[in-house]
Design an enzyme around this catalytic site. Structure first.
Site, PDB file in Angstrom:
ATOM      1  N   ASN A  58      -9.143   1.772  10.654  1.00  0.00           N
ATOM      2  CA  ASN A  58      -8.062   1.763  11.648  1.00  0.00           C
ATOM      3  C   ASN A  58      -8.373   2.423  12.590  1.00  0.00           C
ATOM      4  OD1 ASN A  58      -4.385   1.621  11.753  1.00  0.00           O
ATOM      5  ND2 ASN A  58      -6.024   1.127  13.255  1.00  0.00           N
ATOM      6  N   ALA A  96      -9.458   5.808   5.043  1.00  0.00           N
ATOM      7  CA  ALA A  96      -9.261   7.041   5.737  1.00  0.00           C
ATOM      8  C   ALA A  96     -10.796   7.890   6.078  1.00  0.00           C
ATOM      9  CB  ALA A  96      -8.353   7.903   5.200  1.00  0.00           C
ATOM     10  N   GLY A  97     -10.847   8.145   7.391  1.00  0.00           N
ATOM     11  CA  GLY A  97     -11.865   8.944   7.881  1.00  0.00           C
ATOM     12  C   GLY A  97     -13.090   8.152   8.198  1.00  0.00           C
ATOM     13  N   GLY A 148      -8.134   9.518  10.410  1.00  0.00           N
ATOM     14  CA  GLY A 148      -8.246   9.655  11.885  1.00  0.00           C
ATOM     15  C   GLY A 148      -9.225  10.747  12.166  1.00  0.00           C
ATOM     16  N   LYS A 152       0.693  -1.036  -0.009  1.00  0.00           N
ATOM     17  CA  LYS A 152       0.106  -0.028   0.067  1.00  0.00           C
ATOM     18  C   LYS A 152       0.977   1.318  -0.112  1.00  0.00           C
ATOM     19  CE  LYS A 152      -3.234   2.789   2.592  1.00  0.00           C
ATOM     20  NZ  LYS A 152      -3.741   3.299   4.034  1.00  0.00           N
TER      21      LYS A 152
END
Length: 266
Positions: free
Chosen positions: A218, A196-197, A170, A109
């Protein structure tokens, strides 16, 4: 392969990325957990077949400290090395070449960040690194903005998967531009993984209902008060969103349409 759902047989489309076949469309990050034990429990509960690993954060010096592979077996789950923390193409290239030397990884990635405040991807450096990595034989999953034109350029230059952000890394703000994500999905011939987000399980469901091939989570799991339970919530959300997409939702109408016929009323 088929799954039986409420008496209806649906094709359980395996998610194929490069030469890897994934039964789960949820990819889980391994950062931010309080310890590796919690990481392993969350990954197991999520049902994920693939986890991301930040190469620059791997402990290779202190033999006394635990390492991720003490808790997750790379023979049983696919490790996806990433370039978290890299702010130019040279750093990213060096990091992924190191990953290949360390573990023989070719599916990677790529993320090249633009600045420390937004952690938005630097797309000029990202495209540059993508071209070089593909020429070197890597299979590259690319973290990018939600710009359809740039996403297309990444695909044209050999990206194995397009990974547009939902919102800043995040942030937990969820999907901020469904139109652009939808455009990327419609034009892409490689998997589109929202990255993401994402803040909560319903965000993942929305992404999957749009037609995304998968989601990478994550912070939303690791930063939850009960990460293991949240991992299960995301597992269910991704399955639900995928099934909803395959079922093809009803059309939206501007006027009411009664669920019971009005004819014959007394």
């Amino acid at each position: 392969m088929f799954i039986l759902l409420a008496g209806v047989k649906l094709k359980n489309n395996i998610l194929k990325i490069a030469n890897k076949n994934l039964k789960s469309r949820l990819i889980v990050g391994t950062g931010k957990y309080k310890n590796f034990s919690e990481t392993a429990k969350a990954v197991k509960e999520s049902g994920a077949d693939m986890v991301t690993v930040a190469i620059r954060r791997i402990n290779i010096l202190d033999k006394k400290k635990p390492i991720l592979t003490d808790y997750l077996n790379p023979k049983k789950i696919i490790f996806l090395p990433n370039t978290a923390g890299c702010f130019n193409s040279e750093e990213a290239l060096r990091t992924l070449r190191l990953a290949r030397e360390m573990g023989g990884w070719k599916l990677v990635k790529l993320e090249v960040l633009g600045d420390k405040k937004t952690l938005y991807p630097d797309m000029i450096e990202t495209l540059k690194a993508t071209k070089i990595l593909v020429k070197e034989g890597f299979k590259v999953m690319v973290y990018c903005t939600d710009d359809p034109l740039l996403a297309k350029k990444l695909e044209e230059n050999g990206a194995s998967a397009i990974m547009p952000l939902a919102s800043p890394i995040g942030s937990g703000l969820g999907l901020q531009n469904k139109v652009n994500i939808s455009l990327i999905i419609k034009q892409s011939k490689v998997p589109v993984i929202v990255d993401a987000g994402i803040g909560t399980a319903s965000d993942a469901t929305i992404a999957m209902e749009l037609g995304c091939d998968g989601v990478l989570i994550n912070s939303a799991i690791a930063n939850a008060k009960k990460p293991v339970l949240m991992a299960r919530a995301f597992k269910d959300a991704v399955i639900s969103g995928r099934n909803s997409f395959l079922a093809e939702r009803m059309k939206k109408n501007y006027f009411a349409s009664p669920s019971s016929p009005l004819k014959g009323l007394i």
